[in-house]
Every structure is written in structure tokens, then in C-alpha cells.
Design a protein around this motif. Structure first.
Motif, PDB file in Angstrom:
ATOM      1  N   VAL A 223    -121.657  -1.578  74.644  1.00 44.76           N
ATOM      2  CA  VAL A 223    -120.242  -1.483  74.297  1.00 44.76           C
ATOM      3  C   VAL A 223    -119.660  -0.207  74.901  1.00 44.76           C
ATOM      4  O   VAL A 223    -120.259   0.869  74.774  1.00 44.76           O
ATOM      5  CB  VAL A 223    -120.069  -1.444  72.751  1.00 44.76           C
ATOM      6  N   ASN A 224    -118.517  -0.338  75.563  1.00 42.79           N
ATOM      7  CA  ASN A 224    -117.777   0.834  76.027  1.00 42.79           C
ATOM      8  C   ASN A 224    -117.042   1.390  74.803  1.00 42.79           C
ATOM      9  O   ASN A 224    -116.084   0.792  74.326  1.00 42.79           O
ATOM     10  CB  ASN A 224    -116.794   0.394  77.118  1.00 42.79           C
ATOM     11  N   SER A 225    -117.508   2.522  74.297  1.00 47.94           N
ATOM     12  CA  SER A 225    -116.981   3.018  73.014  1.00 47.94           C
ATOM     13  C   SER A 225    -115.533   3.502  73.118  1.00 47.94           C
ATOM     14  O   SER A 225    -114.902   3.777  72.101  1.00 47.94           O
ATOM     15  CB  SER A 225    -117.886   4.118  72.468  1.00 47.94           C
ATOM     16  N   MET A 231    -114.996  -2.441  70.436  1.00 44.43           N
ATOM     17  CA  MET A 231    -115.548  -1.866  69.206  1.00 44.43           C
ATOM     18  C   MET A 231    -115.276  -2.811  68.021  1.00 44.43           C
ATOM     19  O   MET A 231    -116.152  -3.067  67.198  1.00 44.43           O
ATOM     20  CB  MET A 231    -114.927  -0.494  68.916  1.00 44.43           C
ATOM     21  N   LYS A 232    -114.081  -3.328  67.963  1.00 42.65           N
ATOM     22  CA  LYS A 232    -113.630  -4.163  66.845  1.00 42.65           C
ATOM     23  C   LYS A 232    -114.506  -5.402  66.649  1.00 42.65           C
ATOM     24  O   LYS A 232    -114.718  -5.859  65.526  1.00 42.65           O
ATOM     25  CB  LYS A 232    -112.181  -4.593  67.121  1.00 42.65           C
ATOM     26  N   LYS A 233    -115.024  -5.913  67.741  1.00 42.35           N
ATOM     27  CA  LYS A 233    -115.866  -7.116  67.673  1.00 42.35           C
ATOM     28  C   LYS A 233    -117.120  -6.901  66.829  1.00 42.35           C
ATOM     29  O   LYS A 233    -117.769  -7.857  66.422  1.00 42.35           O
ATOM     30  CB  LYS A 233    -116.300  -7.522  69.086  1.00 42.35           C
ATOM     31  N   HIS A 234    -117.490  -5.625  66.601  1.00 42.08           N
ATOM     32  CA  HIS A 234    -118.746  -5.336  65.887  1.00 42.08           C
ATOM     33  C   HIS A 234    -118.533  -4.835  64.457  1.00 42.08           C
ATOM     34  O   HIS A 234    -119.481  -4.383  63.821  1.00 42.08           O
ATOM     35  CB  HIS A 234    -119.551  -4.304  66.685  1.00 42.08           C
ATOM     36  N   LEU A 235    -117.288  -4.945  63.946  1.00 45.41           N
ATOM     37  CA  LEU A 235    -117.006  -4.474  62.576  1.00 45.41           C
ATOM     38  C   LEU A 235    -117.972  -5.086  61.563  1.00 45.41           C
ATOM     39  O   LEU A 235    -118.318  -6.268  61.666  1.00 45.41           O
ATOM     40  CB  LEU A 235    -115.569  -4.870  62.177  1.00 45.41           C
ATOM     41  N   ASN A 236    -118.419  -4.289  60.606  1.00 48.99           N
ATOM     42  CA  ASN A 236    -119.241  -4.771  59.472  1.00 48.99           C
ATOM     43  C   ASN A 236    -120.506  -5.515  59.884  1.00 48.99           C
ATOM     44  O   ASN A 236    -120.910  -6.445  59.201  1.00 48.99           O
ATOM     45  CB  ASN A 236    -118.415  -5.722  58.592  1.00 48.99           C
ATOM     46  N   SER A 237    -121.152  -5.108  60.955  1.00 49.41           N
ATOM     47  CA  SER A 237    -122.271  -5.933  61.421  1.00 49.41           C
ATOM     48  C   SER A 237    -123.609  -5.226  61.575  1.00 49.41           C
ATOM     49  O   SER A 237    -124.637  -5.884  61.759  1.00 49.41           O
ATOM     50  CB  SER A 237    -121.902  -6.585  62.751  1.00 49.41           C
ATOM     51  N   PHE A 238    -123.644  -3.898  61.498  1.00 44.45           N
ATOM     52  CA  PHE A 238    -124.909  -3.196  61.778  1.00 44.45           C
ATOM     53  C   PHE A 238    -125.705  -2.828  60.521  1.00 44.45           C
ATOM     54  O   PHE A 238    -125.148  -2.325  59.555  1.00 44.45           O
ATOM     55  CB  PHE A 238    -124.637  -1.895  62.547  1.00 44.45           C
ATOM     56  N   HIS A 239    -127.026  -3.013  60.604  1.00 44.35           N
ATOM     57  CA  HIS A 239    -127.910  -2.503  59.555  1.00 44.35           C
ATOM     58  C   HIS A 239    -128.015  -0.982  59.651  1.00 44.35           C
ATOM     59  O   HIS A 239    -128.052  -0.275  58.666  1.00 44.35           O
ATOM     60  CB  HIS A 239    -129.333  -3.068  59.739  1.00 44.35           C
ATOM     61  N   TYR A 254    -117.716   4.496  64.078  1.00 36.38           N
ATOM     62  CA  TYR A 254    -119.026   3.834  63.999  1.00 36.38           C
ATOM     63  C   TYR A 254    -119.373   3.435  62.566  1.00 36.38           C
ATOM     64  O   TYR A 254    -119.984   2.402  62.332  1.00 36.38           O
ATOM     65  CB  TYR A 254    -120.126   4.744  64.580  1.00 36.38           C
ATOM     66  N   LEU A 255    -118.953   4.273  61.602  1.00 35.94           N
ATOM     67  CA  LEU A 255    -119.262   3.954  60.195  1.00 35.94           C
ATOM     68  C   LEU A 255    -118.700   2.586  59.809  1.00 35.94           C
ATOM     69  O   LEU A 255    -119.342   1.824  59.085  1.00 35.94           O
ATOM     70  CB  LEU A 255    -118.701   5.043  59.270  1.00 35.94           C
ATOM     71  N   VAL A 256    -117.512   2.271  60.309  1.00 35.87           N
ATOM     72  CA  VAL A 256    -116.892   0.987  59.940  1.00 35.87           C
ATOM     73  C   VAL A 256    -117.603  -0.210  60.596  1.00 35.87           C
ATOM     74  O   VAL A 256    -117.335  -1.358  60.253  1.00 35.87           O
ATOM     75  CB  VAL A 256    -115.378   0.942  60.249  1.00 35.87           C
ATOM     76  N   LEU A 257    -118.502   0.072  61.497  1.00 36.43           N
ATOM     77  CA  LEU A 257    -119.261  -1.023  62.121  1.00 36.43           C
ATOM     78  C   LEU A 257    -120.493  -1.392  61.290  1.00 36.43           C
ATOM     79  O   LEU A 257    -121.169  -2.388  61.564  1.00 36.43           O
ATOM     80  CB  LEU A 257    -119.687  -0.650  63.547  1.00 36.43           C
ATOM     81  N   LEU A 258    -120.802  -0.546  60.275  1.00 44.03           N
ATOM     82  CA  LEU A 258    -121.973  -0.839  59.434  1.00 44.03           C
ATOM     83  C   LEU A 258    -121.678  -1.971  58.462  1.00 44.03           C
ATOM     84  O   LEU A 258    -120.570  -2.084  57.939  1.00 44.03           O
ATOM     85  CB  LEU A 258    -122.374   0.403  58.618  1.00 44.03           C
ATOM     86  N   LYS A 259    -122.706  -2.766  58.169  1.00 48.24           N
ATOM     87  CA  LYS A 259    -122.641  -3.781  57.106  1.00 48.24           C
ATOM     88  C   LYS A 259    -122.605  -3.081  55.756  1.00 48.24           C
ATOM     89  O   LYS A 259    -122.868  -1.889  55.690  1.00 48.24           O
ATOM     90  CB  LYS A 259    -123.984  -4.542  57.083  1.00 48.24           C
TER      91      LYS A 259
END
Ligand code: NAP
Ligand code: ZN
Ligand code: ZN
Length: 347
Positions: A223-225, A231-239, A254-259
């Protein structure tokens, strides 16, 4: 022991030749001829006193691989001729609760770091691996697996353990979605290790010219940060997300990308404070942590894991005379993906 090194005399002077004495071999010590030393961004932060508190002259270097040339009379783990490593620490009190738990990096009485730490033996300051030799207590010396290329193994001693430890602590495992922010020395090791643990790995980079390399190193996605839509495509998705960035940046992005209940661990140490929007933690009960290298036991475990999986760093081998140029490139994120000094160039 007469030692030749490269040191910085002030926060603004380039690294230049420097001579000093190491302590004589003690009964628990291993005397090491240094063959290779990796160049960590922490070396640069310290040399330029970006974190304050640097004592000069400063001899950096804590990704040391070399050959044991002599061992003290009570040394039982190593013998002359062994290939050995030294990372970020050379001593600790060994008796506090954290040392007892094999977490010497958090020694309550003060870890002795490989450089820029008070040296119990000389009364001066510790000098690191940009030098031709070092004397270290066997308790802080590591074994390098035989199958690994020695120059490419050097960065495991810091970049390897600094990324391995939080991945383990957060139980990263098969099938989990894991992010690595910043594709430099730490970041590229994070990608290789997370991949070896079976994770789906996403690299966040600010350098468009690193995309192909990220995929080659094992990333599943890049992802180009700087691109908000990507970035938006990965919202709420990371462990789990490992942040290795060495400079000011927006961690909230990045925090908002975490599940829900995901964790972001910060290992990069930007000199300036980062700003936190607590909303990004509160919504989703997310957490933010830090992690510092890893203990000696875990460092050996990481080296053995790398031996088993044939994992080393992607390096650019340089002579010690190229070190100042390498620092200028590090500042520009122009690193593919760790500089390692060939210590044979130090005459
Ligand atoms: P490095 O090789 O220079 O890599 C840092 C990467 O961060 C760069 O390649 C770049 O990646 C990204 N970056 C740099 N400036 C940026 C900016 N302004 N905005 C966004 N991204 C930026 O450094 P390293 O040796 O991996 O070390 C990284 C950090 O970890 C340093 O602060 C170092 O002191 C720290 N460190 C901590 C520990 C620990 O125990 N916690 C141990 C070792 C090192 P892209 O080009 O991909 O964007
Ligand atoms: Zn380091
Ligand atoms: Zn201790």
C-alpha cells in the motif's frame, strides 16, 4: 586490546578513524574479531544525538558478526574459531526480575548497551561494532547458524530480533493479516519473519520504487501510505501492525486499520513525540504498544529460527569509508534493505 574503529567526535562531525583500548580478556569473556557490522538507523539517531544523551566520541554498531579468537578460562559456551554474534546488549545485572525472566533489555538496574552505555569494566563508555574487535561476556554472545551467509546474518542481531519479538509476543500466526509500516532494515525483516510465521503480509511504504521489492521479499500486498483511497480499503482489517518508521508520521492513520482488539506495536523511535487521537483506540478497543529488541534467549531462538528457515537480510555490503554516505542515504529512506560494513576495509 588495541582497537581500530570509526567514531563520531560530535553530533555534526562525520564518522572518522579512531583508536582505543578494549579491556583485557576476562575469565568469562569472548574476544571477537569483527567481520561484519550492520548499520541500524539507531546508530544514526545516536551519532547525531537525535535522542539526546550521546557521549562522544561515539563508536556505534550493534549488529556484529565475527570470529571468536580467544576465550577466557571459564568460558564453556564458545571456543576459538566459532562464528559468533553480538547484538544491542553486552551486559545487565542478571539478578533483577526482568533479567531473571530473560528480558535483559529491560534490566531494572540498567542494561549495558553495546555502545553509548556506561562501561562497568573501563569506567568509560561502551564502544560498538564499527571496529575490528570486541570483548564480551559469554552470556551476551550468540551462536550464528552455520548455513547462514555471515554478512547477511549480521542485521538479525538487531533488525531481526526487534521484529521477531513483537510478532511472537502478539502470537502472529497462520492466516492473520499483518501490516508492516516502513520498508527499511527493520521493515524488510518484519516482512520475511511474518511471512515465515504464515501471516498475510501487507507493506505500507512511502517509496513507490520499493513496491516490486516488497512483493519479492514476501509481501502479499503493498500500500502506498500517502494515498488515502488505498489506505481506506484496509479499514478495520488487521490483527497486528508493526510500525518501524524512524521519523514523524501519523500513527492514527494505521490504528484505524486494526480490527477490534487489534494491536499496533511501535518499534521505530522517531526523535519527536507522535500525536495520538485516542478515538482510534477507543473505537474497537484497539491497543498501542512498544517493544525493545528482545532478550538474549529469544535472540538465540530467533537466530535458530532464521537458520531453519534460511532467513537473512537483503544487504548492500559497504566499506567503512562509505559509512557517511550510507547515513545520508538512510535519512532519505534509500536503503535496500540494510547496509552492512565489511570490516576487512578497516585497516
Ligand atoms: P531504516 O532502515 O532507515 O528504515 C526506516 C523506514 O521508515 C524507511 O526506509 C522508510 O520506509 C520509513 N520512513 C522513513 N522516514 C519516514 C517518514 N518521514 N514518513 C514515513 N515513513 C518514513 O531504519 P531501521 O534501521 O529499520 O530503524 C527504524 C527505526 O526503528 C529507527 O527509529 C530505529 O532507531 C528504530 N529501532 C528500534 C528498535 C527497538 O528495539 N525498538 C531497534 C532497532 C531500531 P519506506 O521507504 O518504505 O516508507
Ligand atoms: Zn539497531
Ligand atoms: Zn537486571
Amino acid at each position: 586490546m588495541k582497537t581500530t574503529a570509526y567514531a563520531a567526535e560530535t553530533a555534526t562531525s562525520p564518522l572518522a578513524p579512531f583508536h582505543f583500548q578494549r579491556r583485557d580478556l576476562g575469565k568469562h569473556d569472548v574476544q571477537i574479531e569483527i567481520l561484519y557490522c550492520g548499520v541500524c538507523h539507531s546508530d544514526l539517531h545516536t551519532v547525531r544525538s537525535e535522542w539526546q544523551g550521546t557521549t562522544y566520541p561515539c563508536v556505534p554498531g550493534h549488529e556484529i558478526v565475527g570470529r571468536a579468537v580467544q576465550v577466557g578460562e571459564e568460558v564453556n559456551k564458545f571456543k576459538a574459531g566459532d562464528t559468533v554474534g553480538v547484538g544491542c546488549m553486552v551486559d545487565s545485572c542478571r539478578s533483577c526480575a526482568n533479567c531473571q525472566d530473560n528480558l535483559e533489555q529491560f534490566c531494572e538496574n540498567g542494561t549495558t548497551f553495546t555502545y553509548n552505555s556506561a562501561d562497568k569494566h573501563t569506567g568509560g563508555i561502551t564502544y560498538g561494532g564499527y571496529s575490528d574487535g570486541i570483548v564480551v561476556d559469554q552470556a551476551f554472545v550468540l551462536k550464528i547458524p552455520d548455513n547462514l551467509d555471515l554478512a547477511a546474518a549480521a542485521p538479525l542481531l538487531c533488525a531481526g530480533i526487534t521484529t521477531y519479538s513483537p510478532l511472537h509476543h502478539n502470537n502472529v500466526s497462520k492466516g492473520q493479516k499483518v501490516g508492516v509500516v516502513g520498508l527499511g532494515g527493520l521493515g524488510h525483516m518484519g516482512v520475511k519473519l511474518a511471512k515465515a510465521l504464515g501471516a498475510h503480509v501487507v507493506v505500507f511504504t512511502t517509496s513507490s520504487n520499493k513496491v516490486e521489492d516488497a512483493l519479492r521479499l514476501g509481501a502479499d500486498e503493498v500500500v502506498n501510505s500517502k494515498n488515502a483511497d488505498e489506505m481506506k480499503k484496509h479499514l478495520n482489517s488487521f490483527h497486528f501492525i508493526l510500525d518501524t518508521v524512524s521519523a514523524q508520521h501519523d500513527i492514527n492513520a494505521y490504528l484505524v486499520l486494526l480490527k477490534r482488539q487489534g494491536n499496533l506495536t511501535q518499534v521505530g523511535v522517531p526523535p519527536e513525540p507522535l500525536s495520538l487521537n485516542v478515538g482510534s483506540l477507543i473505537f474497537g478497543r484497539r491497543s498501542l504498544s512498544g517493544s525493545l529488541i528482545g532478550g538474549i534467549k529469544e535472540t538465540q531462538e530467533m537466530l535458530d529460527f532464521c537458520g531453519k528457515h534460511n532467513i537473512t537480510s537483503d544487504i548492500e555490503l559497504i566499506s567503512i569509508q562509505q559509512i557517511n554516505e550510507a547515513y545520508d542515504r538512510l535519512v532519505k529512506s534509500d536503503v535496500k534493505y540494510r547496509f552492512v560494513i565489511d570490516m576487512a576495509s578497516l585497516q
